[in-house]
Scaffold this motif. Structure first.
Motif, mmCIF file in Angstrom:
data_model
loop_
_atom_site.group_PDB
_atom_site.id
_atom_site.type_symbol
_atom_site.label_atom_id
_atom_site.label_comp_id
_atom_site.label_asym_id
_atom_site.label_seq_id
_atom_site.Cartn_x
_atom_site.Cartn_y
_atom_site.Cartn_z
ATOM 1 N N ARG A 115 0.807 -1.219 0.000
ATOM 2 C CA ARG A 115 0.000 0.000 0.000
ATOM 3 C C ARG A 115 0.841 1.270 0.000
ATOM 4 N NH1 ARG A 115 -4.183 -1.417 3.740
ATOM 5 N NH2 ARG A 115 -4.998 -2.546 1.936
ATOM 6 N N ALA A 116 1.918 1.293 0.765
ATOM 7 C CA ALA A 116 2.728 2.510 0.844
ATOM 8 C C ALA A 116 3.353 2.838 -0.504
ATOM 9 C CB ALA A 116 3.814 2.350 1.909
ATOM 10 N N GLU A 117 3.886 1.817 -1.176
ATOM 11 C CA GLU A 117 4.502 2.059 -2.483
ATOM 12 C C GLU A 117 3.466 2.526 -3.490
ATOM 13 O OE1 GLU A 117 6.612 -0.308 -6.200
ATOM 14 O OE2 GLU A 117 5.471 -1.378 -4.659
ATOM 15 N N ARG A 118 2.322 1.865 -3.512
ATOM 16 C CA ARG A 118 1.285 2.237 -4.482
ATOM 17 C C ARG A 118 0.734 3.628 -4.208
ATOM 18 N NH1 ARG A 118 -2.166 -3.304 -5.797
ATOM 19 N NH2 ARG A 118 -0.366 -4.498 -6.552
ATOM 20 N N LEU A 119 0.593 3.953 -2.960
ATOM 21 C CA LEU A 119 0.107 5.292 -2.622
ATOM 22 C C LEU A 119 1.087 6.355 -3.106
ATOM 23 C CD1 LEU A 119 -2.166 6.832 -1.260
ATOM 24 C CD2 LEU A 119 -0.952 6.611 0.907
ATOM 25 N N SER A 120 2.375 6.083 -2.962
ATOM 26 C CA SER A 120 3.388 7.024 -3.436
ATOM 27 C C SER A 120 3.338 7.166 -4.953
ATOM 28 C CB SER A 120 4.774 6.548 -2.998
ATOM 29 O OG SER A 120 5.775 7.402 -3.504
ATOM 30 N N LEU A 121 3.193 6.059 -5.655
ATOM 31 C CA LEU A 121 3.121 6.098 -7.117
ATOM 32 C C LEU A 121 1.894 6.868 -7.583
ATOM 33 C CD1 LEU A 121 4.074 2.407 -7.971
ATOM 34 C CD2 LEU A 121 5.391 4.437 -8.583
ATOM 35 N N ILE A 122 0.751 6.565 -6.982
ATOM 36 C CA ILE A 122 -0.502 7.201 -7.394
ATOM 37 C C ILE A 122 -0.483 8.697 -7.080
ATOM 38 C CG2 ILE A 122 -2.979 7.308 -6.890
ATOM 39 C CD1 ILE A 122 -2.802 4.256 -6.386
ATOM 40 N N THR A 167 -9.079 0.214 -15.280
ATOM 41 C CA THR A 167 -9.129 -0.772 -14.203
ATOM 42 C C THR A 167 -8.052 -0.401 -13.176
ATOM 43 O OG1 THR A 167 -7.484 -2.195 -15.244
ATOM 44 C CG2 THR A 167 -9.801 -2.539 -15.855
ATOM 45 N N PRO A 168 -8.126 -0.951 -11.969
ATOM 46 C CA PRO A 168 -7.047 -0.698 -11.003
ATOM 47 C C PRO A 168 -5.675 -1.081 -11.545
ATOM 48 C CG PRO A 168 -8.949 -1.596 -9.871
ATOM 49 C CD PRO A 168 -9.260 -1.667 -11.337
ATOM 50 N N ALA A 169 -5.599 -2.190 -12.299
ATOM 51 C CA ALA A 169 -4.309 -2.612 -12.857
ATOM 52 C C ALA A 169 -3.778 -1.592 -13.852
ATOM 53 C CB ALA A 169 -4.450 -3.976 -13.525
ATOM 54 N N GLN A 170 -4.664 -0.957 -14.619
ATOM 55 C CA GLN A 170 -4.230 0.062 -15.575
ATOM 56 C C GLN A 170 -3.761 1.326 -14.851
ATOM 57 O OE1 GLN A 170 -7.890 -0.051 -17.922
ATOM 58 N NE2 GLN A 170 -6.701 -0.683 -19.709
ATOM 59 N N VAL A 171 -4.395 1.663 -13.752
ATOM 60 C CA VAL A 171 -3.930 2.798 -12.954
ATOM 61 C C VAL A 171 -2.513 2.533 -12.458
ATOM 62 C CG1 VAL A 171 -4.257 4.053 -10.782
ATOM 63 C CG2 VAL A 171 -6.206 3.601 -12.273
ATOM 64 N N LEU A 172 -2.272 1.324 -11.984
ATOM 65 C CA LEU A 172 -0.936 0.976 -11.491
ATOM 66 C C LEU A 172 0.089 1.000 -12.624
ATOM 67 C CD1 LEU A 172 0.837 0.086 -9.148
ATOM 68 C CD2 LEU A 172 0.197 -2.287 -9.662
ATOM 69 N N ALA A 173 -0.284 0.488 -13.799
ATOM 70 C CA ALA A 173 0.635 0.490 -14.940
ATOM 71 C C ALA A 173 0.992 1.919 -15.337
ATOM 72 C CB ALA A 173 0.018 -0.254 -16.121
ATOM 73 N N PHE A 174 0.000 2.803 -15.379
ATOM 74 C CA PHE A 174 0.304 4.183 -15.762
ATOM 75 C C PHE A 174 1.156 4.865 -14.693
ATOM 76 C CE2 PHE A 174 -0.207 8.709 -16.136
ATOM 77 C CZ PHE A 174 -0.057 8.910 -17.496
ATOM 78 N N ALA A 175 0.847 4.620 -13.419
ATOM 79 C CA ALA A 175 1.631 5.236 -12.350
ATOM 80 C C ALA A 175 3.089 4.786 -12.428
ATOM 81 C CB ALA A 175 1.025 4.889 -10.993
ATOM 82 N N ARG A 176 3.305 3.524 -12.736
ATOM 83 C CA ARG A 176 4.683 3.034 -12.879
ATOM 84 C C ARG A 176 5.352 3.604 -14.128
ATOM 85 N NH1 ARG A 176 3.454 -3.148 -10.772
ATOM 86 N NH2 ARG A 176 3.938 -2.725 -8.567
ATOM 87 N N LEU A 177 4.588 3.763 -15.208
ATOM 88 C CA LEU A 177 5.128 4.416 -16.399
ATOM 89 C C LEU A 177 5.543 5.846 -16.086
ATOM 90 C CD1 LEU A 177 2.934 3.546 -19.534
ATOM 91 C CD2 LEU A 177 5.416 3.395 -19.340
ATOM 92 N N HIS A 178 4.691 6.548 -15.352
ATOM 93 C CA HIS A 178 4.983 7.933 -14.987
ATOM 94 C C HIS A 178 6.251 8.006 -14.146
ATOM 95 C CE1 HIS A 178 4.570 11.723 -12.742
ATOM 96 N NE2 HIS A 178 3.958 12.165 -13.821
ATOM 97 N N ALA A 179 6.390 7.094 -13.188
ATOM 98 C CA ALA A 179 7.588 7.084 -12.342
ATOM 99 C C ALA A 179 8.832 6.746 -13.164
ATOM 100 C CB ALA A 179 7.409 6.081 -11.210
#
Length: 315
Positions: A115-122, A167-179
């Motif tokens: 959760r902490a990592e994902r919150l930071s990415l988002i 989808t939640p998975a697409q949000v995570l993929a974009f957040a990782r792309l952004h990072a």
């Protein structure tokens, strides 16, 4: 109704189902025509004011700003533009809400350790999301002095458009792309291929023009999920590399090219995240330039009379 009938501000408000304060507000801004003034200087309104007040309230119910209401009242063709503008605004707001909902579900469905990592990415991504960081990455990563029209075409093809309803998975993929694209263009995953380095005798513009053509030729095979094979797409791919070096695409050149591509740096992580972001729920994903490059490198390996590992893409 007789055109001579007039009402006081209170009577007009009562007929329209509005408050006196509301009528005075629109009247002070010149949106309600006055029919006359009473002997005591009080405003009098006719039927035209009632029609206008009803129209104004309908527009305001749709959250049309007062200045735009004035445009609609004064210009016959303004309503269409105002409605189109509001629809664009609402579309952006709805997209932002869908991204926030998917981001919240992503946090809800993960483990406490994640959760902490994902919150930071988002938290680093705007809503609706912007692709500016991705476009900036490609402009930094591409070799210098490429023609502007070629840079624009490559950026358009390499930067995915975020879905409106992710989808939640697409949000995570974009957040990782952004990072991934927000940091400096350094490190093993973002190393520059040799063709990007000046003073080596390469012509990068020739190469990238040819690669774009080769990727387009390979796309139907990727969509059909055909295994890598020799053909027009591979010939175009080899020719692009040969012309960029002022060479001919001979068998010896193909051997050297295969060895060089196998040793070149890759940005596989970028392309995998793009695939995660853009893959449809059913059927094969739309081929990315990275997937096309992989397919062509594998086709080159398969065409060589030797055994070796699959070649590596320069991009």
């Amino acid at each position: 109704m007789s055109g001579d009938v007039t009402w006081s501000i209170g009577e007009l408000a009562e007929r329209a189902g509005a408050t006196v304060k509301t009528v005075r507000f629109y009247s002070d801004r010149g949106l309600l025509p006055e029919a006359a003034r009473s002997g005591g200087g009080h405003r009098r309104y006719g039927p035209e004011a009632l029609d206008r007040l009803r129209l104004i309230r309908s527009l305001r119910t749709l959250d049309v700003p007062v200045p735009d209401v004035g445009r609609v009242l004064e210009q016959d063709d303004a309503l269409e533009d105002v409605v189109a503008g509001k629809l664009r605004e609402l579309g952006s707001q709805l997209t932002a809400l869908r991204w926030r909902e998917a981001a919240l579900r992503l946090l809800q469905d993960c483990t406490p350790e994640e959760r902490a990592e994902r919150l930071s990415l988002i938290g680093a991504v705007s809503t609706p999301p912007s692709t500016a960081a991705l476009a900036g990455f490609w402009r930094r990563w591409l070799p210098p002095r490429l023609p502007a029209r070629l840079v624009a075409a490559i950026v358009e093809e390499a930067v995915p458009q975020p879905p409106d309803d992710p989808t939640p998975a697409q949000v995570l993929a974009f957040a990782r792309l952004h990072a991934f694209t927000s940091g400096p263009c350094t490190g093993e995953d973002r190393g520059q291929p040799e063709v990007h380095r000046s003073g080596r005798g390469y012509r990068p513009a020739v190469l990238y023009d040819g690669l774009r053509e080769a990727f387009a030729l390979a796309a139907p095979d990727l969509r059909a999920q055909r295994p890598p094979h020799p053909g027009e797409a591979l010939d175009c791919f080899v020719s692009a590399h040969a012309r960029a070096r002022g060479a001919r695409g001979t068998a010896a050149f193909r051997h050297r090219l295969g060895a060089q591509l196998a040793a070149e740096p890759r940005i596989d992580h970028y392309w995998q995240l793009v695939a995660d972001l853009t893959s449809p729920p059913y059927g094969p994903p739309e081929p990315t330039p990275g997937a096309a490059h992989d397919w062509l490198c594998a086709a080159l390996d398969a065409s060589l009379p030797r055994t070796g590992s699959r070649s590596r893409q320069p991009a």
